[in-house]
Design a protein around this motif. Sequence first.
Motif, PDB file in Angstrom:
ATOM      1  N   VAL A 174       0.856  -1.183   0.000  1.00  0.00           N
ATOM      2  CA  VAL A 174       0.000   0.000   0.000  1.00  0.00           C
ATOM      3  C   VAL A 174       0.895   1.237   0.000  1.00  0.00           C
ATOM      4  O   VAL A 174       2.085   1.152   0.322  1.00  0.00           O
ATOM      5  N   TRP A 203      -6.155   5.346  -2.481  1.00  0.00           N
ATOM      6  CA  TRP A 203      -6.049   3.879  -2.642  1.00  0.00           C
ATOM      7  C   TRP A 203      -7.298   3.206  -2.074  1.00  0.00           C
ATOM      8  O   TRP A 203      -7.888   2.317  -2.695  1.00  0.00           O
ATOM      9  N   GLU A 204      -7.695   3.616  -0.862  1.00  0.00           N
ATOM     10  CA  GLU A 204      -8.827   2.976  -0.195  1.00  0.00           C
ATOM     11  C   GLU A 204     -10.133   3.171  -0.957  1.00  0.00           C
ATOM     12  O   GLU A 204     -10.986   2.281  -0.968  1.00  0.00           O
ATOM     13  N   VAL A 241      -1.971  -7.556  -1.221  1.00  0.00           N
ATOM     14  CA  VAL A 241      -1.457  -6.269  -0.776  1.00  0.00           C
ATOM     15  C   VAL A 241      -0.846  -6.484   0.598  1.00  0.00           C
ATOM     16  O   VAL A 241      -1.520  -6.974   1.512  1.00  0.00           O
ATOM     17  N   THR A 249      -2.879   7.292   0.317  1.00  0.00           N
ATOM     18  CA  THR A 249      -3.507   6.181   1.042  1.00  0.00           C
ATOM     19  C   THR A 249      -5.032   6.278   0.968  1.00  0.00           C
ATOM     20  O   THR A 249      -5.723   5.277   0.733  1.00  0.00           O
ATOM     21  N   THR A 304      -8.821  -0.303  -3.600  1.00  0.00           N
ATOM     22  CA  THR A 304      -9.248  -1.442  -2.768  1.00  0.00           C
ATOM     23  C   THR A 304     -10.506  -2.120  -3.298  1.00  0.00           C
ATOM     24  O   THR A 304     -10.558  -3.360  -3.371  1.00  0.00           O
TER      25      THR A 304
END
Length: 363
Positions: free
Chosen positions: A175, A352-353, A217, A349, A357
């Motif tokens: 991540v 990404w989430e 991940v 981050t 994800t």
Amino acid sequence: MTVSMNRRSLLAAMSAAAATSAGPVFGQARGEQILVVMWGAQWIEVCRPIGEEWLRATGDRVQWELHAGGAMGIVGRMRPQFPRIQQNLVAAWDPVFDAMIEADWLEPVSETEMPALKEIPEIFFKKDKQGRKITVPLSTAGAFWGYRTDLLDKPLENIEQLLEPRFKGKLCVPVPVNLSGLLMVSLAIQRGGNERNIEPGWQFLKELAQRGNIGRVVANNSEMINAMSQGDLSVAFWNTGGWQAVSERFPTRLLTRLNDNKGFLFNEGYVVMKGDNPAKIAAAKRFANHFATAEINSRYNMPLGSGPTNVNAKPADAIKDIFYKPDELAKYAYIPDYSYMSTQVDAWTKRWETEITPLVRQG
């Protein structure tokens, strides 16, 4: 692997070097005591004997202090002390150096005072706002794409191939908070971007996730090593420490010399702290220069699995693939702006989430 040398010969050579090296640092009186901050475990194990030999050869005594937790912690502990910082020499790495340079805590270093610095490539040094060298690079490590050769029918030659159907569910990636976001930088560079132009990396990452090629991940070395040991994943982007552990169990190949991407380097080394005692500053520079010489630079890095920075040092056999010769650095290696990246990791981050994800979960 260790570098062996007759102890008496080593002490004699050290004494001769201290006596004959040019520059003001080496012309000052000996017999100082300095406080040096170092990591524990194998780092301090290799350093203590070097410090003891240095005392016998020069009269300068080294007192060791160990980092408590991550190296960045020393910045928080020093901040209330400044300008009366007790430590004279601190071992750290690029993000810590950036914080100390910003705080203006560090003494500049030069080849005139420290002759061994002439044997270290310019790309490895950090500089202050005046353009003066401010670090003594000792080790280079990094993050790379690689794969288990026993799990691929044909070699992986470039990063664009990761979009192929044969890699469905086969990629192991970190991540953004891990490796300071280097995965995103690698993907961005592949599409013409970099750490400050990261959008091409997000587009590439989405393509990988949409095709179901991201199989795992991971958040740390142990997770990466376990993931790459189970046999269902074949390719990963990770640091040298994790790759070294995997390579001890399985045949691997690191993609350290790609024509359309890079090996991502970070450096560890010493910085000399400012202070009001010129004799201690000079002693700290003498000791740091000793670590930068080819013989000690080899000896220091061998048990660490890191690449030496001195061009005349000998790298361990296990890491020869990541040891770039001076004429290879510009073509194959990249040292990003870690200070800038640290300001972006939280945003990366969160993105990404929300964007990656869900795609990874869909497979």
